[in-house]
Write an enzyme that holds these catalytic residues in place. Sequence first.
Site, mmCIF file in Angstrom:
data_model
loop_
_atom_site.group_PDB
_atom_site.id
_atom_site.type_symbol
_atom_site.label_atom_id
_atom_site.label_comp_id
_atom_site.label_asym_id
_atom_site.label_seq_id
_atom_site.Cartn_x
_atom_site.Cartn_y
_atom_site.Cartn_z
ATOM 1 N N GLU A 153 -3.706 17.604 -11.254
ATOM 2 C CA GLU A 153 -4.174 18.017 -12.580
ATOM 3 C C GLU A 153 -5.668 18.318 -12.606
ATOM 4 O OE1 GLU A 153 -2.223 16.055 -15.976
ATOM 5 O OE2 GLU A 153 -4.075 16.362 -17.096
ATOM 6 N N HIS A 166 8.253 8.602 -28.065
ATOM 7 C CA HIS A 166 7.290 9.453 -27.361
ATOM 8 C C HIS A 166 7.629 10.947 -27.535
ATOM 9 C CE1 HIS A 166 4.498 10.837 -24.278
ATOM 10 N NE2 HIS A 166 5.499 11.495 -23.722
ATOM 11 N N HIS A 178 0.325 16.984 -26.643
ATOM 12 C CA HIS A 178 0.106 15.559 -26.333
ATOM 13 C C HIS A 178 -1.146 14.981 -26.998
ATOM 14 C CE1 HIS A 178 3.355 16.186 -23.573
ATOM 15 N NE2 HIS A 178 3.261 14.993 -23.043
ATOM 16 N N LYS A 205 3.473 11.370 -11.281
ATOM 17 C CA LYS A 205 2.579 10.557 -12.112
ATOM 18 C C LYS A 205 3.276 9.244 -12.408
ATOM 19 C CE LYS A 205 -0.189 13.831 -14.794
ATOM 20 N NZ LYS A 205 -0.452 14.342 -16.157
ATOM 21 N N ASN A 235 0.495 19.160 -20.966
ATOM 22 C CA ASN A 235 0.115 18.258 -22.047
ATOM 23 C C ASN A 235 0.142 18.951 -23.407
ATOM 24 O OD1 ASN A 235 -0.311 16.219 -20.171
ATOM 25 N ND2 ASN A 235 -2.445 16.798 -19.857
ATOM 26 N N GLU A 239 10.340 17.644 -24.821
ATOM 27 C CA GLU A 239 9.705 17.925 -23.522
ATOM 28 C C GLU A 239 10.406 19.093 -22.813
ATOM 29 O OE1 GLU A 239 6.869 16.544 -22.668
ATOM 30 O OE2 GLU A 239 6.839 14.368 -23.039
ATOM 31 N N ARG A 252 -2.099 22.072 -14.392
ATOM 32 C CA ARG A 252 -1.111 21.040 -14.764
ATOM 33 C C ARG A 252 -1.357 20.500 -16.164
ATOM 34 N NH1 ARG A 252 1.495 16.115 -11.112
ATOM 35 N NH2 ARG A 252 2.728 15.271 -12.820
ATOM 36 N N HIS A 254 -0.057 11.938 -28.876
ATOM 37 C CA HIS A 254 -0.439 10.575 -28.469
ATOM 38 C C HIS A 254 -1.141 9.841 -29.610
ATOM 39 C CE1 HIS A 254 -0.304 11.031 -23.782
ATOM 40 N NE2 HIS A 254 0.872 10.802 -24.315
ATOM 41 N N ARG A 306 0.821 -1.233 0.000
ATOM 42 C CA ARG A 306 0.000 0.000 0.000
ATOM 43 C C ARG A 306 0.844 1.267 0.000
ATOM 44 N NH1 ARG A 306 -2.864 -3.181 3.678
ATOM 45 N NH2 ARG A 306 -4.691 -4.127 2.731
ATOM 46 N N LYS A 365 8.321 22.958 -13.892
ATOM 47 C CA LYS A 365 7.405 21.851 -13.585
ATOM 48 C C LYS A 365 7.086 21.818 -12.093
ATOM 49 C CE LYS A 365 5.911 17.215 -14.322
ATOM 50 N NZ LYS A 365 5.964 15.991 -15.077
HETATM 51 P P1 NAD Z 1 12.712 5.087 -22.015
HETATM 52 O O1 NAD Z 1 12.636 5.005 -20.563
HETATM 53 O O2 NAD Z 1 12.193 3.953 -22.817
HETATM 54 O O3 NAD Z 1 14.234 5.340 -22.427
HETATM 55 C C1 NAD Z 1 14.560 5.457 -23.801
HETATM 56 C C2 NAD Z 1 15.658 4.471 -24.211
HETATM 57 O O4 NAD Z 1 16.894 4.961 -23.718
HETATM 58 C C3 NAD Z 1 15.508 3.068 -23.652
HETATM 59 O O5 NAD Z 1 15.935 2.153 -24.638
HETATM 60 C C4 NAD Z 1 16.467 3.045 -22.476
HETATM 61 O O6 NAD Z 1 16.944 1.759 -22.191
HETATM 62 C C5 NAD Z 1 17.567 3.933 -22.977
HETATM 63 N N1 NAD Z 1 18.332 4.636 -21.950
HETATM 64 C C6 NAD Z 1 17.846 5.281 -20.873
HETATM 65 N N2 NAD Z 1 18.822 5.945 -20.253
HETATM 66 C C7 NAD Z 1 19.951 5.691 -20.928
HETATM 67 C C8 NAD Z 1 21.284 6.132 -20.786
HETATM 68 N N3 NAD Z 1 21.633 7.006 -19.852
HETATM 69 N N4 NAD Z 1 22.207 5.658 -21.655
HETATM 70 C C9 NAD Z 1 21.849 4.818 -22.656
HETATM 71 N N5 NAD Z 1 20.592 4.419 -22.873
HETATM 72 C C10 NAD Z 1 19.649 4.847 -22.015
HETATM 73 O O7 NAD Z 1 11.955 6.382 -22.593
HETATM 74 P P2 NAD Z 1 11.840 7.899 -22.120
HETATM 75 O O8 NAD Z 1 11.790 8.681 -23.377
HETATM 76 O O9 NAD Z 1 12.808 8.260 -21.081
HETATM 77 O O10 NAD Z 1 10.398 7.918 -21.427
HETATM 78 C C11 NAD Z 1 9.217 7.701 -22.166
HETATM 79 C C12 NAD Z 1 8.145 7.254 -21.199
HETATM 80 O O11 NAD Z 1 7.949 8.284 -20.228
HETATM 81 C C13 NAD Z 1 6.811 6.996 -21.838
HETATM 82 O O12 NAD Z 1 6.289 5.778 -21.364
HETATM 83 C C14 NAD Z 1 5.940 8.155 -21.354
HETATM 84 O O13 NAD Z 1 4.584 7.814 -21.264
HETATM 85 C C15 NAD Z 1 6.554 8.440 -20.025
HETATM 86 N N6 NAD Z 1 6.328 9.808 -19.508
HETATM 87 C C16 NAD Z 1 5.870 9.935 -18.230
HETATM 88 C C17 NAD Z 1 5.688 11.192 -17.707
HETATM 89 C C18 NAD Z 1 5.231 11.343 -16.278
HETATM 90 O O14 NAD Z 1 4.946 12.478 -15.855
HETATM 91 N N7 NAD Z 1 5.170 10.281 -15.511
HETATM 92 C C19 NAD Z 1 5.974 12.340 -18.462
HETATM 93 C C20 NAD Z 1 6.452 12.166 -19.759
HETATM 94 C C21 NAD Z 1 6.631 10.888 -20.285
HETATM 95 N N1 GLY Z 2 4.022 15.113 -18.142
HETATM 96 C C1 GLY Z 2 2.775 15.663 -17.724
HETATM 97 C C2 GLY Z 2 2.640 15.810 -16.235
HETATM 98 O O1 GLY Z 2 3.503 15.468 -15.478
HETATM 99 O O2 GLY Z 2 1.634 16.282 -15.812
#
Ligand code: NAD
Ligand code: GLY
Length: 377
Positions: A244, A273, A255, A151, A252, A193, A248, A259, A129, A234
């Site tokens: 949000e 992404h 997005h 998030k 987006n 971003e 917040r 998306h 939990r 942020k």
């Molecule tokens: P990811 O985590 O898949 O990383 C991208 C690639 O880079 C992967 O292949 C990973 O293994 C590699 N990698 C990561 N760090 C590395 C490093 N230092 N050296 C070499 N390779 C490395 O993708 P991302 O672009 O970081 O994140 C995308 C995800 O984030 C999506 O699922 C999206 O929905 C999510 N997201 C979440 C929020 C939130 O607020 N929670 C906001 C924006 C995006």
């Molecule tokens: N990436 C959108 C949020 O954190 O609200």
Amino acid sequence: MTAPMRVDPAIVNVALGARSYDIVIGRGTLASLGPRIAALRPGAKAIVVTDDNVARYHLEPAEAALHGAGMATSRVIVPAGEASKSYRVFEQVCEAIIASRIERADLVIALGGGVIGDLAGFAAAVVRRGVDYVQVPTTLLAEVDSSVGGKTAIDSAHGKNLIGAFHQPILVLADTALLDTLPEREFRAGYAELVKYGLLGDSAFFAWLESNWRDVFAGGPAREHAIAMACRAKAAIVARDERESGERALLNLGHTFGHALEAACGFSDRLLHGEAIGAGMALAFEFSARRQGLLPMADAKRVIRHLAEVGLPTRMHDIPGPLPGVGQLMDLIAQDKKVRRGTLTFILVRGIGAAFIETGVDPREVRTFLGEKLAER
Ligand code: NAD
Ligand code: GLY
């Protein structure tokens, strides 16, 4: 605005009362992970959740930093990529946390990009939990966006991020040197971003990025300055609207279109992404200028020019492979939680740095606009 020379890490606080935490940003800060965590949670043990790419470069230094502060650790390594935000991998991570006897006083450490942050953060939100967790972001996208704000989520067959929770970390440690091993395409995707903060609320930051983006890509003080600017922006928004219910949603920007394009490409390497968000922001600016007359087309073109200059996709024909027709794109937009009583919610712009939430966008307007953009392909 010029980037200040910085030796000490920049520290940005996310002010959420009892759940406030720091974002520590600087080159080489990974070495301080153990002492910083030990100061926050003396005696805690930790499980590090990471992916197989990140493990190759950064797992041992991260574990060494934790062991140096006397912390006991275990690890779980999942396959790299969006497919790991699945029920199956989520179960594997939860079971590994429980098998490692991580108690509520212990910690989960998310070492990776947005995929790992979202997956490990969600596991931390629900195992026992709720267990505390620390974000150690390793992509530019994660350092400027996903590691901050709490998030967390995995994906459903019906869409991205549909199963999740708000769960704030107790610390974000963004070592900008970890980005040196990131493939350039991934860095560029994260840049979308980053530039988003200028486009949605800070025209001076956008102008600074127009002049300094090459230095941000090269590393050094400009990179740290840019990441700290994004985190400050942020953190301020999250502190005012954690769940949000209003402001917040400005984060987006790009997005809704983004998306839909990402889904149309099957969440594959065809369109990362961040690349989808780059294309989505270009479309949001052009839509605001063309259909809504909200800002001069010259401003939209300036934004599109900058996104294209760094190598992000800005037009439909920058996206490789087949795209669906306008009807299917509209269905994907409708699935994106943004339809209310027959109208669409979009983040639109009145200028560079002046985004706002528009809840009454007529879907027919969007369909016409997208039809025209697809025809340019
Ligand atoms: P990811 O985590 O898949 O990383 C991208 C690639 O880079 C992967 O292949 C990973 O293994 C590699 N990698 C990561 N760090 C590395 C490093 N230092 N050296 C070499 N390779 C490395 O993708 P991302 O672009 O970081 O994140 C995308 C995800 O984030 C999506 O699922 C999206 O929905 C999510 N997201 C979440 C929020 C939130 O607020 N929670 C906001 C924006 C995006
Ligand atoms: N990436 C959108 C949020 O954190 O609200």
